[in-house]
Motif scaffolding. Structure first.
Motif, PDB file in Angstrom:
ATOM      1  N   LEU A 162       0.852  -1.190   0.000  1.00  0.00           N
ATOM      2  CA  LEU A 162       0.000   0.000   0.000  1.00  0.00           C
ATOM      3  C   LEU A 162       0.890   1.244   0.000  1.00  0.00           C
ATOM      4  O   LEU A 162       1.333   1.702   1.055  1.00  0.00           O
ATOM      5  N   PRO A 163       1.180   1.818  -1.164  1.00  0.00           N
ATOM      6  CA  PRO A 163       2.004   3.033  -1.196  1.00  0.00           C
ATOM      7  C   PRO A 163       1.246   4.208  -0.581  1.00  0.00           C
ATOM      8  O   PRO A 163       0.034   4.332  -0.725  1.00  0.00           O
ATOM      9  N   PHE A 164       1.970   5.069   0.137  1.00  0.00           N
ATOM     10  CA  PHE A 164       1.339   6.281   0.653  1.00  0.00           C
ATOM     11  C   PHE A 164       2.343   7.426   0.645  1.00  0.00           C
ATOM     12  O   PHE A 164       3.558   7.218   0.710  1.00  0.00           O
ATOM     13  N   GLU A 165       1.805   8.637   0.559  1.00  0.00           N
ATOM     14  CA  GLU A 165       2.617   9.851   0.541  1.00  0.00           C
ATOM     15  C   GLU A 165       2.639  10.476   1.933  1.00  0.00           C
ATOM     16  O   GLU A 165       1.625  10.524   2.618  1.00  0.00           O
ATOM     17  N   ASN A 166       3.791  10.953   2.342  1.00  0.00           N
ATOM     18  CA  ASN A 166       3.906  11.690   3.599  1.00  0.00           C
ATOM     19  C   ASN A 166       3.560  13.154   3.362  1.00  0.00           C
ATOM     20  O   ASN A 166       4.146  13.808   2.503  1.00  0.00           O
ATOM     21  N   THR A 167       2.613  13.657   4.120  1.00  0.00           N
ATOM     22  CA  THR A 167       2.235  15.063   4.023  1.00  0.00           C
ATOM     23  C   THR A 167       2.517  15.832   5.298  1.00  0.00           C
ATOM     24  O   THR A 167       2.543  17.060   5.280  1.00  0.00           O
ATOM     25  N   ALA A 168       2.724  15.119   6.418  1.00  0.00           N
ATOM     26  CA  ALA A 168       2.881  15.795   7.705  1.00  0.00           C
ATOM     27  C   ALA A 168       4.179  15.462   8.423  1.00  0.00           C
ATOM     28  O   ALA A 168       4.700  16.287   9.170  1.00  0.00           O
ATOM     29  N   PHE A 169       4.732  14.262   8.209  1.00  0.00           N
ATOM     30  CA  PHE A 169       5.854  13.836   9.033  1.00  0.00           C
ATOM     31  C   PHE A 169       7.072  13.450   8.189  1.00  0.00           C
ATOM     32  O   PHE A 169       7.899  14.281   7.887  1.00  0.00           O
ATOM     33  N   GLY A 170       7.194  12.207   7.784  1.00  0.00           N
ATOM     34  CA  GLY A 170       8.341  11.798   6.982  1.00  0.00           C
ATOM     35  C   GLY A 170       9.575  11.572   7.820  1.00  0.00           C
ATOM     36  O   GLY A 170       9.509  11.130   8.964  1.00  0.00           O
ATOM     37  N   GLU A 171      10.722  11.925   7.270  1.00  0.00           N
ATOM     38  CA  GLU A 171      12.005  11.606   7.896  1.00  0.00           C
ATOM     39  C   GLU A 171      12.186  12.295   9.248  1.00  0.00           C
ATOM     40  O   GLU A 171      12.849  11.761  10.139  1.00  0.00           O
ATOM     41  N   SER A 172      11.587  13.458   9.421  1.00  0.00           N
ATOM     42  CA  SER A 172      11.757  14.189  10.681  1.00  0.00           C
ATOM     43  C   SER A 172      11.075  13.498  11.844  1.00  0.00           C
ATOM     44  O   SER A 172      11.459  13.695  13.001  1.00  0.00           O
TER      45      SER A 172
END
Length: 336
Positions: A80-90
């Motif tokens: 299930l691919p998803f895009e990070n809009t709020a968090f990610g690597e940080s």
């Protein structure tokens, strides 16, 4: 708000989601998928391995290797691919939140941390997913007691007030005032609920709001790595949930084991968990992948884990996890 669950949904009619990405988590995902396939024959839903995609919130590609994704699909998982809009690597702990946002609407869900082993027939789980809950296998990690802080009640109540939530019913009155267990607090290693995108969107929005616009009562508090677990009780309460009942005792029990790191599994879990791990990891099609990750190779297949186990009496473990870790490190067996 969450959509209404279909009444009398059959036992086992829920989906599972865990986060897989490059590095350790992709191998843990293989072990999770293999254990679900081997130990839960009555599971009727879909196992989703949610994969963060490259984007501006990552300096490196977080996605899994193509061949490992193929192995996961062979084990019955859906990527299930998803895009990070709020968090990610940080704040990679936020992946679990944003993964829920990418799930299908209107379904019962069980989120599992990827470092979870299925040890029993998880398809027999019978609970009301409209009343969300999460793991109570936690310690008092947040809020942190500080010299000039206002106390547990003031900290937690400020958050409930911020989001217009009633506070008093969340308290465990069997616990003393100003003791951490009196307040609703979870380990986010597993979370149950209904309509993952609705749940995840609220969890994401409230976590970001706490991070960026927190009440003054939280000025001395750290949010990393606890942000997900700070917002989680508020979200669960807002959807009418709370502490798990006996119907969820199999999670962190005879259905699942959130082992976190293999040395800790071997050190402190029961014989049934160790035996389940050996059984699940034995087939060649599973071994082929797990041996590519050095801690799995050494702990499971070179039997370093059994040497760790011999260091401890599982019926009389040291009271603190740090003591267990230090003993393993002192003997040169620590891996993660």
């Amino acid at each position: 708000m969450a959509k209404t669950q279909t009444k009398n949904a059959p036992v086992g009619d829920f989906d599972i989601v865990a986060v897989g990405q490059g590095g350790r988590l992709q191998y843990e995902a293989v072990l999770l998928a293999a254990s679900l396939k081997a130990k839960a024959p009555s599971f009727q839903g879909t196992l989703y391995i949610a994969e963060p995609q490259p984007g501006p919130l990552w300096t490196r590609d977080p996605s899994m290797r193509g061949d490992i994704k193929g192995a996961l699909e062979e084990l019955g998982a859906m990527i299930l691919p998803f895009e990070n809009t709020a968090f990610g690597e940080s704040y990679p702990h936020g992946n679990k939140i944003e993964a829920l946002c990418a799930m299908p609407e209107g379904r019962n869900f069980l989120f599992l941390d990827t470092d979870t082993l299925i040890v029993g027939d998880l398809g027999t789980l019978d609970t009301d997913f409209r009343r969300p809950a999460a793991s109570m296998r936690r310690t008092g990690t947040w809020p942190e007691e500080e010299l000039y802080w206002p106390g547990y009640t003031a900290v937690w109540k400020s958050l409930y007030d911020k989001f217009g939530l009633e506070f008093d019913s969340t308290l465990d009155l069997s616990q003393p005032d100003e003791y951490w267990e009196r307040y609703l607090y979870f380990n986010a290693g597993w979370v149950t609920g209904h309509d993952a995108p609705a749940f995840g969107a609220r969890w994401r929005d409230w976590a970001v709001d706490i991070r960026d616009n927190h009440p003054e009562e939280l000025v001395l508090q750290s949010f990393d790595p606890w942000l997900d677990q700070i917002a989680l009780p508020l979200v669960i309460h807002s959807f009418g949930g709370g502490r798990p009942g006996d119907d969820l005792a199999g999670l962190d029990g005879d259905l699942t084991c959130h082992y976190r790191m293999l040395p800790l599994l071997y050190a402190r879990e029961g014989d049934a968990v160790v035996e389940a791990l050996a059984e699940v990891a034995a087939p060649n099609k599973v071994k082929k992948w797990l041996k590519q990750y050095d801690p799995f190779k050494r702990m499971i297949y070179q039997e370093r884990g059994l040497k760790v186990r011999d260091l401890f009496d599982q019926n009389d473990l040291p009271p603190r996890e740090r003591q267990i870790r230090n003993t393993i490190k002192r003997e040169g067996f620590w891996m993660r």
